[in-house]
Design a protein around this motif. Structure first.
Motif, PDB file in Angstrom:
ATOM      1  N   THR A 184      60.338  44.901  41.646  1.00  0.00           N
ATOM      2  CA  THR A 184      59.970  44.544  40.266  1.00  0.00           C
ATOM      3  C   THR A 184      60.765  43.349  39.750  1.00  0.00           C
ATOM      4  O   THR A 184      60.656  43.006  38.579  1.00  0.00           O
ATOM      5  CB  THR A 184      60.209  45.747  39.330  1.00  0.00           C
ATOM      6  OG1 THR A 184      61.601  46.102  39.361  1.00  0.00           O
ATOM      7  CG2 THR A 184      59.373  46.945  39.743  1.00  0.00           C
ATOM      8  N   ARG A 243      53.584  48.781  35.650  1.00  0.00           N
ATOM      9  CA  ARG A 243      52.228  48.296  35.390  1.00  0.00           C
ATOM     10  C   ARG A 243      51.984  48.071  33.901  1.00  0.00           C
ATOM     11  O   ARG A 243      51.263  47.160  33.511  1.00  0.00           O
ATOM     12  CB  ARG A 243      51.236  49.314  35.952  1.00  0.00           C
ATOM     13  CG  ARG A 243      49.787  48.913  35.892  1.00  0.00           C
ATOM     14  CD  ARG A 243      48.930  49.965  36.576  1.00  0.00           C
ATOM     15  NE  ARG A 243      47.527  49.646  36.528  1.00  0.00           N
ATOM     16  CZ  ARG A 243      46.581  50.381  37.095  1.00  0.00           C
ATOM     17  NH1 ARG A 243      46.911  51.476  37.765  1.00  0.00           N
ATOM     18  NH2 ARG A 243      45.314  50.025  37.021  1.00  0.00           N
ATOM     19  N   ARG A 289      52.439  41.191  38.916  1.00  0.00           N
ATOM     20  CA  ARG A 289      52.475  42.296  39.864  1.00  0.00           C
ATOM     21  C   ARG A 289      51.987  41.871  41.243  1.00  0.00           C
ATOM     22  O   ARG A 289      52.214  42.568  42.230  1.00  0.00           O
ATOM     23  CB  ARG A 289      51.602  43.463  39.355  1.00  0.00           C
ATOM     24  CG  ARG A 289      52.049  44.033  38.038  1.00  0.00           C
ATOM     25  CD  ARG A 289      51.524  45.434  37.788  1.00  0.00           C
ATOM     26  NE  ARG A 289      50.097  45.581  37.925  1.00  0.00           N
ATOM     27  CZ  ARG A 289      49.216  45.472  36.932  1.00  0.00           C
ATOM     28  NH1 ARG A 289      49.627  45.162  35.709  1.00  0.00           N
ATOM     29  NH2 ARG A 289      47.921  45.652  37.149  1.00  0.00           N
TER      30      ARG A 289
END
Length: 199
Positions: free
Chosen positions: A127, A192, A135
């Motif tokens: 991340t 997300r 992403r």
């Protein structure tokens, strides 16, 4: 000789080597894990994996035929509206940026680098770095690469490859999102919610 096609062929070989060979070998040597996880199954991941292989083969075949000159090019006419010197230059800038993005994202993924869906040894969820802004920076790099190729060599085949590649990438990304949600659970759901799919 078609000099843009020759340059693009050299670029394609470099990009393919970096995207699929270099990092896969590095991860395998470091971990003993086979990072290429493209199934031969008859489900959606298997189908998309096969289509990606066909797309890559078509890209290579197209560029090889383009280097042969006008007779081969008669099969896919030029898109005259896009034959502009500034677009050509912009295309090479986009290709260079896509390659840099690819390399940086691969390094930042570390041992989590995979091609396809890995349910057995997926590695930690990444991340940080580019992944804190997108992403899917590697797929974004691939989209940029296809767009750059169209700008450098604007014909009906590069347009078709762009459209087909875009469709496959959009499907694969959504398959991976479901897979990652299953593997990482709440950690991926939180990631997300805070980081966009593309940028």
């Amino acid at each position: 000789m078609n000099h843009p096609a020759i340059a693009l062929l050299m670029y394609f070989i470099l990009y393919f080597s970096l995207a699929f060979i270099w990092r896969s070998v590095a991860v395998y040597r470091a971990t003993g894990i086979q990072p290429i996880r493209l199934p031969n199954s008859d489900d959606a991941p298997g189908y998309v994996g096969r289509m990606f292989k066909i797309l890559l083969a078509l890209c290579l075949l197209h560029l090889l035929l383009q280097t042969m000159g006008a007779k081969a090019n008669a099969w896919w006419p030029s898109i005259d509206l896009l034959v502009q010197a500034w677009l050509h230059a912009l295309g090479w800038i986009v290709l260079a940026l896509s390659t840099l993005m690819l390399l940086l994202a691969q390094v930042q993924m570390g041992h989590s680098w995979r091609i396809g869906l890995d349910a057995d040894a997926p590695g930690p969820l990444v991340t940080q770095g580019l992944f804190s802004r997108s992403r899917n920076p590697i797929f974004l790099s691939m989209r940029m690469s296809l767009l750059g190729q169209l700008a450098v060599l604007p014909n009906m085949m590069t347009l078709m490859l762009l459209v087909c590649g875009e469709l496959l990438i959009q499907i694969q990304v959504r398959l991976e999102e479901g897979h990652l949600q299953h593997i990482y659970g709440d950690a991926y759901a939180s990631y997300r919610a805070h980081v966009p799919r593309w940028w």
